[in-house]
Design a protein around this motif. Structure first.
Motif, PDB file in Angstrom:
ATOM      1  N   PRO A  38       4.734  -2.978  40.425  1.00  0.00           N
ATOM      2  CA  PRO A  38       3.286  -3.088  40.620  1.00  0.00           C
ATOM      3  C   PRO A  38       2.829  -2.034  41.639  1.00  0.00           C
ATOM      4  O   PRO A  38       3.608  -1.634  42.529  1.00  0.00           O
ATOM      5  CB  PRO A  38       3.093  -4.502  41.174  1.00  0.00           C
ATOM      6  N   LEU A  39       1.618  -1.598  41.508  1.00  0.00           N
ATOM      7  CA  LEU A  39       1.085  -0.552  42.379  1.00  0.00           C
ATOM      8  C   LEU A  39       1.222  -0.895  43.854  1.00  0.00           C
ATOM      9  O   LEU A  39       1.680  -0.065  44.654  1.00  0.00           O
ATOM     10  CB  LEU A  39      -0.392  -0.289  42.044  1.00  0.00           C
ATOM     11  N   GLU A  40       0.863  -2.122  44.229  1.00  0.00           N
ATOM     12  CA  GLU A  40       0.929  -2.509  45.648  1.00  0.00           C
ATOM     13  C   GLU A  40       2.360  -2.450  46.180  1.00  0.00           C
ATOM     14  O   GLU A  40       2.594  -2.025  47.302  1.00  0.00           O
ATOM     15  CB  GLU A  40       0.331  -3.903  45.863  1.00  0.00           C
ATOM     16  N   ARG A  41       3.327  -2.872  45.369  1.00  0.00           N
ATOM     17  CA  ARG A  41       4.738  -2.819  45.780  1.00  0.00           C
ATOM     18  C   ARG A  41       5.182  -1.372  45.933  1.00  0.00           C
ATOM     19  O   ARG A  41       5.893  -1.022  46.875  1.00  0.00           O
ATOM     20  CB  ARG A  41       5.615  -3.553  44.751  1.00  0.00           C
ATOM     21  N   SER A  42       4.759  -0.519  45.017  1.00  0.00           N
ATOM     22  CA  SER A  42       5.105   0.906  45.092  1.00  0.00           C
ATOM     23  C   SER A  42       4.542   1.539  46.359  1.00  0.00           C
ATOM     24  O   SER A  42       5.237   2.288  47.046  1.00  0.00           O
ATOM     25  CB  SER A  42       4.583   1.654  43.871  1.00  0.00           C
ATOM     26  N   ILE A  43       3.305   1.223  46.674  1.00  0.00           N
ATOM     27  CA  ILE A  43       2.671   1.778  47.878  1.00  0.00           C
ATOM     28  C   ILE A  43       3.374   1.266  49.137  1.00  0.00           C
ATOM     29  O   ILE A  43       3.651   2.035  50.061  1.00  0.00           O
ATOM     30  CB  ILE A  43       1.161   1.465  47.900  1.00  0.00           C
ATOM     31  N   TYR A  46       6.634   3.028  49.467  1.00  0.00           N
ATOM     32  CA  TYR A  46       6.404   4.421  49.878  1.00  0.00           C
ATOM     33  C   TYR A  46       6.090   4.500  51.374  1.00  0.00           C
ATOM     34  O   TYR A  46       6.631   5.345  52.087  1.00  0.00           O
ATOM     35  CB  TYR A  46       5.269   5.032  49.053  1.00  0.00           C
TER      36      TYR A  46
END
Length: 92
Positions: A38-43, A46
Motif C-alpha cells: 500500500p502507498l502509506e506502507r511504501s512511504i 522509504y
C-alpha cells in the motif's frame, strides 16, 4: 506519520549499531523492491530507510575520522580516540 511517531523512529535509529542499521536498510530496500505494498506502507518504509541511511553515513563518518586520527598521530603510536557526532558534523 505523527511527530511523536517520527521522534520515536529517530530514537530507535540512533540506537542501532552500524551492522544492525545496514541489515535493516537492506531488508527495507528488498521489501520496497518486491512491490505490491500500500502507498502509506511504501512511504513509511522509504522514510525509515532514509533515516537509517543517514545514520549509517554518520557512523561511517565517525569511523573514518577515528582512522584518520590514528594515521595522523605524529608519535607513530596507535591509540584510539573517542569521537563525538558533533566532531563529524564539524568536518562537513
Amino acid at each position: 506519520m505523527s511527530e511523536i511517531a517520527g521522534a520515536e523512529t529517530a530514537v530507535d535509529v540512533a540506537k542501532l549499531t552500524f551492522d544492525e542499521a545496514l541489515f535493516e536498510l537492506q531488508r527495507t530496500v528488498s521489501e520496497l523492491e518486491q512491490g505490491g505494498l500500500p502507498l502509506e506502507r511504501s512511504i513509511a518504509l522509504y522514510e525509515r530507510g532514509v533515516a537509517v541511511h543517514e545514520h549509517c553515513a554518520l557512523l561511517l563518518g565517525q569511523a573514518e575520522l577515528r582512522v584518520q586520527k590514528l594515521l595522523d598521530r605524529s608519535s607513530g603510536a596507535i591509540e584510539a580516540a573517542e569521537v563525538r557526532s558533533s566532531d563529524v558534523a564539524d568536518q562537513d
